[in-house]
Design a protein around this motif. Sequence first.
Motif, PDB file in Angstrom:
ATOM      1  N   ASP A  43      27.219  40.886 112.891  1.00  0.00           N
ATOM      2  CA  ASP A  43      27.698  41.285 111.552  1.00  0.00           C
ATOM      3  C   ASP A  43      29.298  41.172 111.434  1.00  0.00           C
ATOM      4  N   HIS A  44      29.817  41.596 112.815  1.00  0.00           N
ATOM      5  CA  HIS A  44      31.267  41.480 113.030  1.00  0.00           C
ATOM      6  C   HIS A  44      31.773  40.313 113.238  1.00  0.00           C
ATOM      7  N   LEU A  45      31.084  39.308 114.051  1.00  0.00           N
ATOM      8  CA  LEU A  45      31.515  38.247 114.361  1.00  0.00           C
ATOM      9  C   LEU A  45      31.680  37.174 113.057  1.00  0.00           C
ATOM     10  N   ARG A  46      31.063  37.358 112.157  1.00  0.00           N
ATOM     11  CA  ARG A  46      30.886  36.552 110.935  1.00  0.00           C
ATOM     12  C   ARG A  46      32.448  36.870 110.125  1.00  0.00           C
ATOM     13  N   THR A  47      32.832  38.149 110.385  1.00  0.00           N
ATOM     14  CA  THR A  47      34.270  38.505 109.919  1.00  0.00           C
ATOM     15  C   THR A  47      35.265  37.953 110.346  1.00  0.00           C
ATOM     16  N   PHE A  48      35.211  37.120 111.527  1.00  0.00           N
ATOM     17  CA  PHE A  48      36.605  36.546 112.386  1.00  0.00           C
ATOM     18  C   PHE A  48      36.483  35.214 112.053  1.00  0.00           C
ATOM     19  N   ALA A  49      35.696  34.648 111.135  1.00  0.00           N
ATOM     20  CA  ALA A  49      35.632  33.306 110.663  1.00  0.00           C
ATOM     21  C   ALA A  49      36.942  32.602 110.657  1.00  0.00           C
ATOM     22  N   ASP A  50      38.095  33.199 110.326  1.00  0.00           N
ATOM     23  CA  ASP A  50      39.358  32.555 110.132  1.00  0.00           C
ATOM     24  C   ASP A  50      39.818  32.376 111.738  1.00  0.00           C
ATOM     25  N   ARG A  51      39.254  32.844 112.621  1.00  0.00           N
ATOM     26  CA  ARG A  51      39.827  32.651 114.118  1.00  0.00           C
ATOM     27  C   ARG A  51      38.596  31.654 114.745  1.00  0.00           C
ATOM     28  N   PHE A  52      37.581  31.120 113.978  1.00  0.00           N
ATOM     29  CA  PHE A  52      36.742  30.107 114.699  1.00  0.00           C
ATOM     30  C   PHE A  52      37.595  28.749 115.008  1.00  0.00           C
ATOM     31  N   ARG A  53      37.265  28.119 115.887  1.00  0.00           N
ATOM     32  CA  ARG A  53      38.014  26.778 115.966  1.00  0.00           C
ATOM     33  C   ARG A  53      36.709  25.951 116.400  1.00  0.00           C
ATOM     34  N   PRO A  54      37.189  24.403 116.017  1.00  0.00           N
ATOM     35  CA  PRO A  54      36.381  23.428 116.364  1.00  0.00           C
ATOM     36  C   PRO A  54      35.511  23.400 117.442  1.00  0.00           C
ATOM     37  N   GLU A  55      36.153  23.769 118.570  1.00  0.00           N
ATOM     38  CA  GLU A  55      35.469  23.670 119.868  1.00  0.00           C
ATOM     39  C   GLU A  55      34.414  24.897 119.948  1.00  0.00           C
ATOM     40  N   HIS A  56      34.444  25.733 119.103  1.00  0.00           N
ATOM     41  CA  HIS A  56      33.261  26.915 119.009  1.00  0.00           C
ATOM     42  C   HIS A  56      32.077  26.305 118.677  1.00  0.00           C
ATOM     43  N   VAL A  57      32.018  25.229 117.842  1.00  0.00           N
ATOM     44  CA  VAL A  57      30.972  25.027 116.862  1.00  0.00           C
ATOM     45  C   VAL A  57      29.867  24.611 117.539  1.00  0.00           C
ATOM     46  N   GLU A  58      29.801  23.675 118.616  1.00  0.00           N
ATOM     47  CA  GLU A  58      28.529  23.241 119.076  1.00  0.00           C
ATOM     48  C   GLU A  58      27.712  24.385 120.095  1.00  0.00           C
ATOM     49  N   SER A  59      28.740  24.944 120.812  1.00  0.00           N
ATOM     50  CA  SER A  59      28.114  25.816 121.990  1.00  0.00           C
ATOM     51  C   SER A  59      27.936  27.231 121.145  1.00  0.00           C
ATOM     52  N   GLY A  60      28.667  27.736 120.199  1.00  0.00           N
ATOM     53  CA  GLY A  60      28.589  28.676 119.604  1.00  0.00           C
ATOM     54  C   GLY A  60      27.117  28.824 118.756  1.00  0.00           C
ATOM     55  N   SER A  61      27.019  27.590 117.975  1.00  0.00           N
ATOM     56  CA  SER A  61      25.916  27.543 117.087  1.00  0.00           C
ATOM     57  C   SER A  61      24.552  27.351 117.760  1.00  0.00           C
ATOM     58  N   ALA A  62      24.516  26.640 118.770  1.00  0.00           N
ATOM     59  CA  ALA A  62      23.366  26.261 119.726  1.00  0.00           C
ATOM     60  C   ALA A  62      22.751  27.641 120.397  1.00  0.00           C
ATOM     61  N   ILE A  63      23.852  28.379 120.872  1.00  0.00           N
ATOM     62  CA  ILE A  63      23.484  29.710 121.662  1.00  0.00           C
ATOM     63  C   ILE A  63      22.828  30.596 120.642  1.00  0.00           C
ATOM     64  N   LEU A  64      23.639  30.700 119.554  1.00  0.00           N
ATOM     65  CA  LEU A  64      23.276  31.993 118.533  1.00  0.00           C
ATOM     66  C   LEU A  64      21.631  31.524 118.035  1.00  0.00           C
TER      67      LEU A  64
ATOM     68  N   SER B 206      11.637  35.792 105.605  1.00  0.00           N
ATOM     69  CA  SER B 206      12.925  35.239 105.787  1.00  0.00           C
ATOM     70  C   SER B 206      14.031  35.943 104.982  1.00  0.00           C
ATOM     71  N   LEU B 207      13.787  36.326 103.583  1.00  0.00           N
ATOM     72  CA  LEU B 207      14.909  36.792 102.702  1.00  0.00           C
ATOM     73  C   LEU B 207      15.307  38.306 103.259  1.00  0.00           C
ATOM     74  N   ARG B 208      14.461  39.086 104.095  1.00  0.00           N
ATOM     75  CA  ARG B 208      15.024  40.152 104.580  1.00  0.00           C
ATOM     76  C   ARG B 208      15.189  40.205 105.971  1.00  0.00           C
TER      77      ARG B 208
ATOM     78  N   MET C 296      19.478  35.884 108.749  1.00  0.00           N
ATOM     79  CA  MET C 296      20.600  35.624 107.733  1.00  0.00           C
ATOM     80  C   MET C 296      22.014  35.683 108.298  1.00  0.00           C
ATOM     81  N   LEU C 297      22.367  36.641 109.251  1.00  0.00           N
ATOM     82  CA  LEU C 297      23.727  36.539 109.828  1.00  0.00           C
ATOM     83  C   LEU C 297      23.913  35.467 110.746  1.00  0.00           C
ATOM     84  N   VAL C 298      23.002  35.014 111.512  1.00  0.00           N
ATOM     85  CA  VAL C 298      23.089  33.689 112.356  1.00  0.00           C
ATOM     86  C   VAL C 298      23.566  32.565 111.365  1.00  0.00           C
ATOM     87  N   GLY C 299      22.893  32.414 110.362  1.00  0.00           N
ATOM     88  CA  GLY C 299      23.120  31.350 109.236  1.00  0.00           C
ATOM     89  C   GLY C 299      24.541  31.629 108.687  1.00  0.00           C
ATOM     90  N   LEU C 300      25.291  32.638 108.238  1.00  0.00           N
ATOM     91  CA  LEU C 300      26.376  32.942 107.887  1.00  0.00           C
ATOM     92  C   LEU C 300      27.319  32.546 108.889  1.00  0.00           C
TER      93      LEU C 300
END
Length: 736
Positions: free
Chosen positions: A521-542, A556-558, A563-567
């Motif tokens: 929940d907190h991680l998604r609030t740091f979206a402005d600090r995500f960088r391209p090198e985070h994408v593949e490792s971060g997505s696959a691990i989550l 799924s809806l609840r 939901m948070l991983v998707g965001l």
Amino acid sequence: MKSNPGRVRDKLVMISIDHPIHDARDDALGRTEPANSFVRYALALDATEGAVVGVFGPWGSGKTSFINLARQEFKRRGFRVLDFNPWLFSGSEQLVERFFAELSDELKLADLVEVGKALDDYGKALGGALNLAIGTIGIVVSVSTAVTGLATLIADLSTAIISGIVVAGIAVLLLEALGKTLRRRQSGIPGLRKKVEEALRKRNKPIFIVLDDVDRLSVAEIRDVFKLVRLTASFPNLVYIVACDRLQVAKALSELGVSGHDYLEKIIQLPFDLPAAPNELLEKQLEAAIGNIVDGTENPGPLDRQAWEAVAVELVRPLIRNMRDVRRYAASTQKTLAHLDGQVALADVLGLEAVRIFLPGVFSLLPATVNALTVTSVGHENMRHIRTQSQTRTGISTEPELRFKEQVAELIKSGNNHDVVVRALIVHLFPVGRRYMPSVGAHPHVGSEDSPYDDEWAVKRLQERRVVHEHVLRVYLEHTAGSNILALHDAEHALELMADDTALEDFLRSMVPDRFVAVLDHLRTFADRFRPEHVESGSAILLNLLDGMPRQPGGSLRDAPQMLVGLVIDALLGTLKEPAAIEAGVRRILTAIRSLSSKVLLIDRIRRSKQDAQPLVSSAATREFGRLLSDEIRSASVDDLVQERDILRVLVFAKGLADSGAPFDVPDSPRLTLVLLRFYDINTLSTLYGDKATLKARFEDLNASFEDLKPWIKEKGISLDEAKQVLDQTSGELNK
């Protein structure tokens, strides 16, 4: 709590808003008579050409409970009420087709075979036409994009012009072909519609169809639902009951370029605004809830009755709007009191809990405002921040005072239209902070030798466990905001490790599920600090860690972790910006994901992005990803499928992408049937299987082979009692 906060004088029924009532005997809001009146008004409508009824009320006002009460009255009068859940479907074409399919299935079960068959045929024809139109337009767009892109690479202007003409020619030919095909298909639709109308006209009374929780859908989905209603509302003897928050829906519909209010007025013939719960009733329920909490807590803390009366009237009660608020407040406060174990004064806890639940923006500023609101410790040297600037006192900097004024002003401002409540919070719980409140001022003797906020006063507040003393307030914050702050720090650390596969996975895997969800929940609030090198490792691990999270009830809806991983993944993919880069990243992520559930989640995030102005990837790539994943699901063994965290989503994905020539059927396996019945309701599974009869046949196979399945059930960690309970419950529901 006026005379004895620990004793409830009247036996009051607490309403669980998350589980709406179904019987008038549970009606504590006095809604039965209004519901019966609503039924009388609805039955008085001229439904010969169809009708739409609106049940309006804000979130938490009890719309579902109200409709359930009305449902009883409809049934008593001999009228059929059906439900359609738009949450399970996305996209206008799927919504239309499944609406008619579900409606026809329900009516066939209700011995209305002729109506059901006619609706089924009409829905298939209409849905097929929509699918054909959308598919052909997609081809036109793809071809146009490809040829135009080629033209831009050619430096010769004349060649570019010729390429443009070719594009236009291809588009015209394809659209002409589409027009011919649609005309052939649509030529049969009026006849089918007439057949439906004739079948419905034969009924001597209307059928009521409930669409609930419409306001909880996305803006695009709200539009789709109202397009569906507008499309089908003219069928004779079909009456829609649309339950929603009028303001939320009007806002969504206004984005179509028209007034959402006017749009609703044109569609809905009978608007019914849910009556608000009487203030007196809410007060009684709130008092009863607090009494029950205090009675049920071994050590709720010392009570200052005078303080509580002020807190209740000026702080707690103004924030309670409905029965859902009462329930939320009661559940949260009960947990907090149990954790604090009497370390904080009861009135202070009750007031702060109301702020924490209903004014989270205000509450989030409290940790940074502690010094401005409290006596930081005993001793004059450390209490300087509460003294006025005096010409007779020297050595006191004006900087803390200015900073504290800014902090208190920001605290009040963060309350928005509840600024009066925030002021009451300061006056009654943090009187030290009055010094910094605009237009209030402190006690006239603050800063003088006879100030009431001296050492003796501070010691007394500490002994009384009042939060105006820093030590006591920090005890409260550590038990409430404390864990949240730790999760925030963990999220920042996870962000630092995002590009390191091994370190990130080890760190996140060490967390218990609740902590993992809080960090997400907190991680998604740091979206402005995500960088391209985070994408593949971060997505696959989550996505891989998601498989280890407990399944959430309700589908799924609840499912908060899902939901948070998707965001988070949405934000990560967004850093790549270019569709080609995102497509390449998704391909690599898919190879690193272990489960089908997580692969479906990833592809679904891409598919949903089509509603945006700029899709994440090309339509061709989306189709390719979907087709490959659908093939993988089809080839999966039953042993693999039953291990999936969200098996329903996996099967619905494959079924939704099934070509007309190669339909996807849910594997006929008792093991799979048992897993599905454990986690999903009958109506949802009937939709998955296509009809209730197929589900019933699968259930009978499961029942017949149950003895042979016992070793497998034990191996999977399922208790036999639970499995038998699933069978008994399913049998009862299928045989209703």
